[in-house]
Design an enzyme around this catalytic site. Structure first.
Site, short mmCIF file in Angstrom:
data_model
loop_
_atom_site.label_atom_id
_atom_site.label_comp_id
_atom_site.label_asym_id
_atom_site.label_seq_id
_atom_site.Cartn_x
_atom_site.Cartn_y
_atom_site.Cartn_z
N ASN A 39 -2.38 -6.94 -2.29
CA ASN A 39 -2.17 -6.00 -3.76
C ASN A 39 -0.53 -6.21 -4.23
OD1 ASN A 39 -2.38 -3.54 -5.47
ND2 ASN A 39 -0.73 -2.96 -3.86
N ALA A 54 1.87 -16.93 -14.91
CA ALA A 54 1.48 -17.91 -14.26
C ALA A 54 1.10 -17.69 -12.49
CB ALA A 54 2.40 -18.94 -13.79
N SER A 90 -4.62 -9.80 -12.76
CA SER A 90 -4.14 -8.79 -13.74
C SER A 90 -4.86 -9.42 -14.98
CB SER A 90 -2.77 -8.97 -14.13
OG SER A 90 -2.44 -8.47 -15.26
N LYS A 133 -0.57 -14.98 -11.55
CA LYS A 133 -1.76 -14.08 -11.74
C LYS A 133 -2.68 -15.06 -11.80
CE LYS A 133 -0.29 -10.12 -10.49
NZ LYS A 133 -0.63 -9.67 -9.12
N VAL A 146 5.44 -9.97 2.47
CA VAL A 146 4.40 -10.96 2.18
C VAL A 146 4.86 -12.42 2.01
CG1 VAL A 146 2.78 -9.18 1.48
CG2 VAL A 146 4.14 -10.46 -0.23
N ARG A 181 2.33 2.63 -2.31
CA ARG A 181 2.34 3.43 -3.76
C ARG A 181 1.22 2.81 -4.71
NH1 ARG A 181 8.23 1.19 -5.56
NH2 ARG A 181 7.48 -0.43 -7.11
N ALA A 230 0.77 -1.28 -0.04
CA ALA A 230 -0.01 0.07 0.10
C ALA A 230 0.88 1.24 -0.02
CB ALA A 230 -0.87 -0.09 1.27
N TYR A 269 5.02 -14.02 -13.97
CA TYR A 269 4.02 -13.14 -13.56
C TYR A 269 2.67 -13.82 -14.23
CZ TYR A 269 1.51 -8.83 -13.19
OH TYR A 269 0.73 -7.60 -12.87
N1 LIG Z 1 0.05 -1.04 -12.82
C1 LIG Z 1 -0.47 -1.90 -13.53
O1 LIG Z 1 -0.82 -1.56 -14.68
C2 LIG Z 1 -0.91 -3.32 -13.06
C3 LIG Z 1 -2.02 -4.14 -13.87
C4 LIG Z 1 -2.25 -5.29 -13.50
C5 LIG Z 1 -2.29 -5.60 -12.40
N2 LIG Z 1 -1.39 -4.93 -11.44
C6 LIG Z 1 -0.93 -5.40 -10.13
O2 LIG Z 1 -1.53 -4.68 -9.18
C7 LIG Z 1 -0.85 -4.81 -7.78
C8 LIG Z 1 -0.07 -3.42 -7.58
O3 LIG Z 1 0.61 -2.90 -8.91
P1 LIG Z 1 1.21 -1.37 -8.99
O4 LIG Z 1 1.44 -1.10 -10.41
O5 LIG Z 1 0.81 -0.52 -8.08
O6 LIG Z 1 2.79 -1.77 -8.29
P2 LIG Z 1 4.02 -0.71 -7.62
O7 LIG Z 1 5.44 -1.36 -7.99
O8 LIG Z 1 3.89 0.69 -7.81
O9 LIG Z 1 3.73 -1.03 -6.01
C9 LIG Z 1 3.88 -2.27 -5.47
C10 LIG Z 1 4.18 -2.14 -4.07
O10 LIG Z 1 4.28 -3.35 -3.41
C11 LIG Z 1 5.40 -3.35 -2.56
N3 LIG Z 1 5.83 -4.73 -2.36
C12 LIG Z 1 6.64 -5.40 -3.23
N4 LIG Z 1 7.15 -6.34 -2.82
C13 LIG Z 1 6.57 -6.71 -1.85
C14 LIG Z 1 6.71 -7.76 -0.69
N5 LIG Z 1 7.28 -8.87 -0.72
N6 LIG Z 1 6.14 -7.46 0.63
C15 LIG Z 1 5.06 -6.30 0.74
N7 LIG Z 1 5.26 -5.40 -0.25
C16 LIG Z 1 5.90 -5.50 -1.39
C17 LIG Z 1 6.20 -2.26 -3.13
O11 LIG Z 1 7.19 -1.97 -2.24
C18 LIG Z 1 5.30 -1.10 -3.69
O12 LIG Z 1 5.02 -0.46 -2.68
C19 LIG Z 1 0.45 -5.79 -8.22
O13 LIG Z 1 0.13 -6.91 -7.67
C20 LIG Z 1 0.43 -5.46 -9.64
O14 LIG Z 1 0.94 -6.98 -10.24
C21 LIG Z 1 -0.63 -3.69 -11.98
#
Ligand SMILES: NC(=O)c1ccc[n+]([C@@H]2O[C@H](COP(=O)([O-])OP(=O)(O)OC[C@H]3O[C@@H](n4cnc5c(N)ncnc54)[C@H](O)[C@@H]3O)[C@@H](O)[C@H]2O)c1
Length: 253
Positions: A89, A156, A141, A158, A63, A15, A13, A154
């Site tokens: 997330n 697999a 996703s 999701k 996590v 960002r 959470a 990724y």
């Molecule tokens: N951005 C997109 O277009 C998009 C599209 C489809 C799905 N998603 C999914 O949405 C989710 C969030 O994506 P986003 O774009 O906001 O990503 P982001 O990289 O901006 O933020 C991800 C956050 O997760 C934290 N994080 C990473 N590994 C961690 C861990 N092991 N334990 C705890 N926290 C951890 C990071 O520090 C970061 O704050 C992800 O699951 C991503 O796969 C994103």
């Protein structure tokens, strides 16, 4: 307010989409545990949640580590009394051709994107079973729905999140727990910005391939998450809601 006085844990959470979920949940009345690997980022978002008049608990959590995840749930119960909502997330990407993808790189991505979702759901689920009430929403996703070259670990993971969502929904319905997922398309976050800067994908490509013709803003994903976590979705469980501007509905190129 759709989450009035509910207690929500949101992973990743600090960002992006996770931050948007924290702020939207708070705007809908929830108290929020802002969990992230990056504690400084979690603290900043916690301040934003407090500015909305809700309680916020920033936690540094990886996590992929069961003990840290268990401690996250225990600290939530200690601070806020219960766990009503879990948003899985946190996620990472690890692009590369499948024929040379290392075992370590495969494990790194699957550990966060799939195992992490299981560990958090299990730990929060035990608390929700005791409460006889809870809502879990995981971020999948469009990569769970169609193959993206160079994204084996990724995609697999999701797709695994979609399957896990169905299993947990069936197992835990009898305890009053609903389990759903949201499948975002391309969202205006750091991950996508990096991809655009590196030339992995162009904005024109995304706009052409997406019927609504643009990226999603993070809050558009958060609004679907809050819907699934709220009583408005009281008869919805085991589902993945694609929030993708029509991307998965599109039949051409
Ligand atoms: N951005 C997109 O277009 C998009 C599209 C489809 C799905 N998603 C999914 O949405 C989710 C969030 O994506 P986003 O774009 O906001 O990503 P982001 O990289 O901006 O933020 C991800 C956050 O997760 C934290 N994080 C990473 N590994 C961690 C861990 N092991 N334990 C705890 N926290 C951890 C990071 O520090 C970061 O704050 C992800 O699951 C991503 O796969 C994103």
């Amino acid at each position: 307010m759709r989450l009035q006085d509910e207690c929500a844990i949101i992973t990743g959470a600090g960002r992006g989409i996770g931050r948007a979920c924290a702020l939207r949940a708070a705007a809908e009345g929830a108290h929020v545990v802002v969990a992230d690997l990056d504690l400084a980022a979690a603290k900043r978002v916690a301040e934003e949640v407090r500015a909305l008049g809700r309680q916020a608990v920033p936690l540094r959590v990886d996590v992929t580590r069961a003990a840290e995840v268990q401690a996250m749930v225990e600290q939530t119960v200690h601070a806020l009394g219960r766990v009503d909502v879990l948003v899985n997330n946190a996620g990472v990407i690890g692009p590369g051709p499948s024929e040379t993808l290392s075992e370590a790189e495969w494990d790194r991505v699957v550990a966060v994107d799939l195992k992490g979702v299981f560990l958090c759901s299990q730990a929060a689920g035990r608390q929700m079973i005791a409460q006889r009430r809870g809502k879990i929403v995981s971020i999948a996703s469009i990569a769970a729905w169609a193959g993206f070259p160079m994204r084996a670990s990724y995609n697999a993971s999701k797709a695994g999140v979609v399957a896990l969502t169905q299993v947990l929904a069936c197992e835990w319905a009898k305890y009053g727990i609903r389990v759903n997922a949201v499948g975002p398309g391309y969202v205006n976050t750091d991950i996508v910005k990096q991809g655009l800067e590196l030339g992995v994908v162009t904005l024109a490509d995304i706009e052409r391939r997406t019927p609504l013709g643009r990226l999603a803003e993070p809050d558009e994903i958060a609004r679907a998450v809050v819907f699934l976590a709220s009583d408005e979705a009281s008869y919805i469980t085991g589902q993945t809601l694609f929030v993708d501007g029509g991307w998965t509905a599109y039949g051409l190129w």
